[in-house]
Design an enzyme around this catalytic site. Structure first.
Site, PDB file in Angstrom:
ATOM      1  N   TRP A 360       0.775  -1.197   0.039  1.00 29.61           N
ATOM      2  CA  TRP A 360       0.018  -0.011  -0.033  1.00 29.61           C
ATOM      3  C   TRP A 360       0.923   1.249   0.192  1.00 29.61           C
ATOM      4  O   TRP A 360       0.727   2.404  -0.046  1.00 29.61           O
ATOM      5  CB  TRP A 360      -0.792  -0.008   1.443  1.00 29.61           C
ATOM      6  CG  TRP A 360      -0.321   0.502   2.534  1.00 29.61           C
ATOM      7  CD1 TRP A 360       1.143  -0.160   3.002  1.00 29.61           C
ATOM      8  CD2 TRP A 360      -0.594   1.308   3.555  1.00 29.61           C
ATOM      9  NE1 TRP A 360       1.324   0.131   4.250  1.00 29.61           N
ATOM     10  CE2 TRP A 360       0.268   1.093   4.684  1.00 29.61           C
ATOM     11  CE3 TRP A 360      -1.826   1.854   3.744  1.00 29.61           C
ATOM     12  CZ2 TRP A 360       0.094   1.972   5.883  1.00 29.61           C
ATOM     13  CZ3 TRP A 360      -1.888   2.687   5.036  1.00 29.61           C
ATOM     14  CH2 TRP A 360      -0.887   2.596   5.962  1.00 29.61           C
ATOM     15  N   ASP A 361       2.284   1.240   0.040  1.00 29.71           N
ATOM     16  CA  ASP A 361       3.127   2.086   0.197  1.00 29.71           C
ATOM     17  C   ASP A 361       2.854   3.235  -0.941  1.00 29.71           C
ATOM     18  O   ASP A 361       3.295   4.381  -0.721  1.00 29.71           O
ATOM     19  CB  ASP A 361       4.542   1.681   0.391  1.00 29.71           C
ATOM     20  CG  ASP A 361       4.676   0.904   1.224  1.00 29.71           C
ATOM     21  OD1 ASP A 361       4.082  -0.115   1.376  1.00 29.71           O
ATOM     22  OD2 ASP A 361       5.910   0.955   2.048  1.00 29.71           O
ATOM     23  N   GLU A 499       0.749  -3.876  11.937  1.00 25.52           N
ATOM     24  CA  GLU A 499       1.199  -5.204  11.726  1.00 25.52           C
ATOM     25  C   GLU A 499       1.185  -5.953  13.211  1.00 25.52           C
ATOM     26  O   GLU A 499       1.387  -7.040  12.933  1.00 25.52           O
ATOM     27  CB  GLU A 499       2.210  -5.249  10.638  1.00 25.52           C
ATOM     28  CG  GLU A 499       1.923  -4.630   9.453  1.00 25.52           C
ATOM     29  CD  GLU A 499       2.859  -5.214   8.383  1.00 25.52           C
ATOM     30  OE1 GLU A 499       4.162  -5.352   8.498  1.00 25.52           O
ATOM     31  OE2 GLU A 499       2.270  -5.362   7.214  1.00 25.52           O
ATOM     32  N   LYS A 620       2.809  -0.796  15.905  1.00 26.69           N
ATOM     33  CA  LYS A 620       4.132  -0.774  14.891  1.00 26.69           C
ATOM     34  C   LYS A 620       4.064   0.695  14.568  1.00 26.69           C
ATOM     35  O   LYS A 620       5.286   1.221  14.377  1.00 26.69           O
ATOM     36  CB  LYS A 620       4.058  -1.950  13.952  1.00 26.69           C
ATOM     37  CG  LYS A 620       5.244  -1.947  13.118  1.00 26.69           C
ATOM     38  CD  LYS A 620       4.950  -2.938  11.991  1.00 26.69           C
ATOM     39  CE  LYS A 620       5.998  -3.178  11.280  1.00 26.69           C
ATOM     40  NZ  LYS A 620       5.964  -4.296  10.081  1.00 26.69           N
ATOM     41  N   GLN A 621       3.130   1.057  13.726  1.00 26.71           N
ATOM     42  CA  GLN A 621       3.007   2.145  13.155  1.00 26.71           C
ATOM     43  C   GLN A 621       1.586   2.863  12.842  1.00 26.71           C
ATOM     44  O   GLN A 621       0.572   2.350  13.419  1.00 26.71           O
ATOM     45  CB  GLN A 621       3.303   1.954  11.619  1.00 26.71           C
ATOM     46  CG  GLN A 621       2.188   0.982  10.906  1.00 26.71           C
ATOM     47  CD  GLN A 621       2.728   0.253   9.638  1.00 26.71           C
ATOM     48  OE1 GLN A 621       3.488  -0.895   9.749  1.00 26.71           O
ATOM     49  NE2 GLN A 621       2.659   1.002   8.542  1.00 26.71           N
TER      50      GLN A 621
HETATM   51  C1  BGC Z   1       4.878  -2.106   6.986  1.00 34.54           C
HETATM   52  C2  BGC Z   1       3.974  -1.918   6.013  1.00 34.54           C
HETATM   53  C3  BGC Z   1       4.489  -1.686   4.722  1.00 34.54           C
HETATM   54  C4  BGC Z   1       5.652  -2.754   4.223  1.00 34.54           C
HETATM   55  C5  BGC Z   1       6.339  -2.155   3.092  1.00 34.54           C
HETATM   56  C6  BGC Z   1       6.109  -2.932   6.596  1.00 34.54           C
HETATM   57  O1  BGC Z   1       7.066  -2.850   7.770  1.00 34.54           O
HETATM   58  O2  BGC Z   1       4.386  -2.368   8.151  1.00 34.54           O
HETATM   59  O3  BGC Z   1       2.761  -0.842   6.286  1.00 34.54           O
HETATM   60  O4  BGC Z   1       3.671  -1.629   3.651  1.00 34.54           O
HETATM   61  O5  BGC Z   1       6.431  -2.661   5.472  1.00 34.54           O
HETATM   62  O6  BGC Z   1       6.857  -1.131   3.056  1.00 34.54           O
END
Ligand code: BGC
Length: 802
Positions: A360-361, A499, A620-621
């Site tokens: 989704w980046d 995540e 995590k984010q």
């Molecule tokens: C992140 C995801 C991201 C992926 C690729 C993961 O560590 O949690 O949000 O899409 O990395 O960058």
């Protein structure tokens, strides 16, 4: 230090992997890591070359299970240029002594320079100066020029120029238990009079790749006519020349390389293409000149000039890092990408982490690109369109309607997320549930809509965009379930962007209910789909409804869900990340900070301790905070009002504070989002987070991840922060809106953007913003500043007090 160069003045084996990733050269078609041309892959160096979209699948048996992975393939290493005194030791960082060292990435010109003085075991010294390019204007061409000066010896020098097809995928330690032999050699040729030639094929996807290298040795300005020793050894193909050199003398070696693949257009066959074209390829100086011109034009459009108030040497660093991140973004997706069938890889084409997959980046990446090069975004969005059928099949198979795009996508658009992942701390292979992140579908619809809003590209929307939007809306409508008791719709058993949470504590099956980000985004998608039905040309809407079988009752359902989606709150107006989030335990942050030097990967730490991040309020984010990142306060107010939930402006700082305190920054994306959401509320803190986002790759603050590939989302997100948050340039409806607010440390910020064919220049200080219309197809340009509309004529400048 200049703000245009990334320079390393000493050789540090432990940092070479990181530097190789950061010094990667690419052009949107292929990329080559910034490794020395004298090394092979090992624990210190990793000279990988990757083609945009160059994937292959292999199966491995892990813990008795067959695991299939689709990887971005490490292609033949075209860099090889080795040299030594006859029968001496090769002058290479791996074998010789380094007397002095400088590795410099000249971003202005797109040139990687290595200047090294090597000494062999007999104390003979050679000064090497190498200039390397991956051509930005001619996607198939790369070139190296090396100047070799003998500092203290007269003798004969052997120079070996080769292409190495014996490479494997070994760039990520965690993946080393997995099968890695992706290439087979089809043809290799080294003859006296022809350039060196190699053709390989990926073993499963049957992507054929041909490379040819033409090497010349020049002394005193004249190419030498030398008989070479021919090398052709199981895929390592090259030529070895012997040339006399006197003490103090310099010889020049030029290597021009061409790369074509079986997927290229306007050719007969890739082998034939490289063989023919290499004969007419320009010389190094001409290639360098045309390459520099392309970079000059890129920077003229895309450079962001930041003036720091402190005027200190270190204050050049943010500007330099912003350029570095712009540089890598433009090397990953460029005009050379336009007619390729590729998406935006989360880790660039710079390494093997995440296997070159597309997540989704894109959500973080498109806003900057669209205001600079909308034609690139259009092409990248088509990558998704072409995989719509695969997404439809995935939805059907899972029991849903419409299209369900995968969390990780690569060649075909099937779900490529791994089913198991290794926790390197505990050494355990664990189930990987990240494909529960259905929110990627909202991101795809969001990107389509934002592109349309920004460009007004109605043809794109009619022919491609609307179909994807409708099918994604359908998916959301079918995954949502109606809760009669509450008279609300719910989305159950999914994962949000965070995540660390994939299941409820002690639950047997993965999945969480009513993730707020997912539910609000689904509402937004359904609302936009309803808008599209209204605003697109009637006849096309009818055609689409006919073709897709969209019925009145389905449209009514979209409307109903977009008014009744459930969002859960706890405490005092805290948006719950998911249902029952409030019942999770608080993490003892101090305990873990004391115990571990780095607690960014709390999931791995807790799993190693026999615990689980699922038990705690540890993120995590950004997850809930994504909402404040993607939408303005008025937009959110409208959405919440539509859902009949209260939304006071105080909700924003309260939620930001709540979730920022519970984030461990296990993803570099969170620095970007946190900086953004604080840009207006707390300028100092926002700048602090922004610097962290900038640091994340250049200083590899996740400890070893950048060497496996850059974090393109965080890079592009940081650049976009400057454009959209600090300069405050956003598209809304048909117009560009400007509302700048600089961080306190900045004296001035300058940049250009393009909107619907017009080019505008912006210059903002702490109290003044100047906007100039540089050119426009209509001779005037209408835009919004704060809440008012203004009009500018071409060449005119308007000043605004802030
Ligand atoms: C992140 C995801 C991201 C992926 C690729 C993961 O560590 O949690 O949000 O899409 O990395 O960058």
């Amino acid at each position: 230090m200049t703000a245009w160069n990334l320079t390393y003045e000493t050789y540090k084996p432990q940092d070479q992997g990181l530097r190789e990733a950061l010094c990667t050269l690419g052009n949107g078609y292929f990329a080559t890591r910034g490794a020395s041309a004298q090394v092979s892959a090992g624990d210190i160096h990793y000279p990988g070359t990757y083609l945009a979209g160059g994937y292959n699948r292999l199966t491995t048996v892990i813990a008795g299970k067959e695991i299939e992975n689709e990887d971005l393939v490490n292609m033949p290493n075209w860099l090889y240029l080795k040299f030594r005194f006859t029968d001496g030791q090769w002058f290479s960082p791996e074998t010789a002594t380094i007397r002095s060292y400088c590795q410099d990435l000249d971003m202005k010109n797109g040139v990687l320079i290595h200047i090294v003085v090597f000494e062999d075991e007999q104390e003979r010294r050679i000064r090497m100066e190498e200039h390397r390019i991956v051509h930005m204007g001619d996607r198939h061409t790369a070139a190296i020029r090396v100047l070799l000066t003998s500092e203290n010896q007269t003798g004969s020098l052997e120079v070996e120029s080769a292409i190495d097809g014996t490479v494997r995928n070994q760039g990520v330690k965690r993946y080393r238990d997995l099968n890695s032999q992706h290439l087979e050699i089809l043809e290799s040729e080294s003859t006296q009079n022809e350039p060196v030639f190699l053709k390989v094929q990926t073993v499963q996807s049957e992507l054929r790749v041909a490379m040819a290298a033409r090497t010349r040795i020049i002394k005193k300005g004249r190419p030498l006519d030398l008989q070479a020793e021919l090398i052709n050894d199981n895929g390592y193909v090259g030529k070895r020349y012997t040339v006399d050199i006197s003490q103090g003398e310099t010889i020049q070696v030029e290597k021009i390389v061409l790369v074509y693949t079986s997927r290229d257009i306007a050719i007969s066959e890739c082998g034939l293409a490289v063989r023919t074209r290499i004969l007419h390829a320009p010389e190094f100086d001409d290639l360098l000149a045309s390459h520099k011109l392309v970079w000059k034009q890129f920077w003229r459009r895309s450079d962001m000039k930041m003036t720091d108030r402190r005027k200190k040497r270190q204050s050049l660093r943010p500007e330099m890092v912003v350029r570095l991140y712009t540089f890598h973004l433009l090397q990953t997706v460029s005009k050379q990408t336009i007619d390729l069938d590729v998406g935006v890889p989360a880790r660039g084409w710079h390494g093997e982490a995440y296997r070159g997959h597309i997540f989704w980046d894109e959500l973080y990446i498109y806003p900057f690109i669209t205001l600079q090069y909308p034609e690139i975004t259009r092409s990248l969005l088509l990558y998704r369109y072409r995989r719509l059928d695969m997404a439809r099949a995935a939805a059907r198979e899972a029991g849903y309607k419409g299209a369900m795009f995968p969390w990780q996508s690569s060649s075909s658009g099937r779900e490529e997320s791994q089913t198991m992942h290794l926790n390197p701390e505990s050494g355990r292979w664990l189930p990987d549930n990240s494909h529960f992140q259905k929110h990627v579908n909202a991101a795809i619809a969001f990107n389509i809509w934002k592109y349309f809003e920004s460009t007004g590209d109605i043809q794109f929307m009619c022919e491609y965009g609307a179909e994807v939007l409708f099918e994604i809306a359908r998916f959301w409508a079918s995954i949502a379930t109606y809760n009669k008791d509450l008279d609300r719709y719910e989305i159950l058993k999914v994962m949000g962007p965070d995540e660390y949470h994939d299941a409820y504590p002690d639950a047997e099956a993965p999945g969480l209910d009513n993730n707020a980000y997912t539910n609000v985004m689904a509402t937004w998608v359904l609302t936009r789909a309803l808008n599209a039905l209204d605003i697109l040309p009637r006849d096309r809407v009818e055609e689409l409804c006919e073709t897709l079988g969209i019925t009145e009752s389905e449209i009514e359902l979209w409307w109903d869900i977009s008014r009744k989606m459930r969002v859960i709150f706890h405490d005092d107006n805290i948006i719950s990340q998911f249902e029952h989030y409030d019942q999770l335990k608080e993490l003892d942050w101090d305990k873990y900070r004391k115990k571990y030097p780095n607690i960014q990967r709390m999931d791995r730490i807790l799993e190693t301790e026999g615990d689980s991040a699922n038990n705690y309020k540890v993120t995590k984010q950004a997850d809930v905070l994504m909402l404040f990142y993607l939408f303005s306060a008025p937009e959110l107010k409208t959405l919440f009002k539509q859902l009949n939930y209260p939304f006071e402006y105080e909700t924003i700082p309260k939620n930001i504070d709540y979730y920022v305190r519970r984030t461990s920054y296990g993803s570099s994306l969170s620095w970007v989002v946190h900086s953004w959401v604080l840009a207006r509320l707390d300028r100092k803190r926002s700048w602090k987070f922004f610097l962290k986002a900038l640091q994340s790759d250049i200083d590899d603050i996740q400890g070893g991840t950048t060497q496996e590939g850059i974090h393109l989302g965080a890079m592009a997100g940081s650049i976009n922060l400057i454009q959209e948050a600090y300069m405050g340039i956003k598209t809304r409806g048909d117009f560009l809106w400007v509302n700048p607010e600089l961080p306190e440390v900045l004296e001035k910020l300058r940049m250009q953007v393009r909107h619907r064919g017009s080019t505008l220049a912006f210059e903002t200080t702490q109290d003044m913003c100047k906007i100039t219309l540089l050119c426009s197809p209509k001779n005037t340009f209408k835009f919004g500043f704060n809440d008012n509309m203004y009009e500018l004529a071409v060449g005119a400048t308007r000043k605004f007090h802030i």
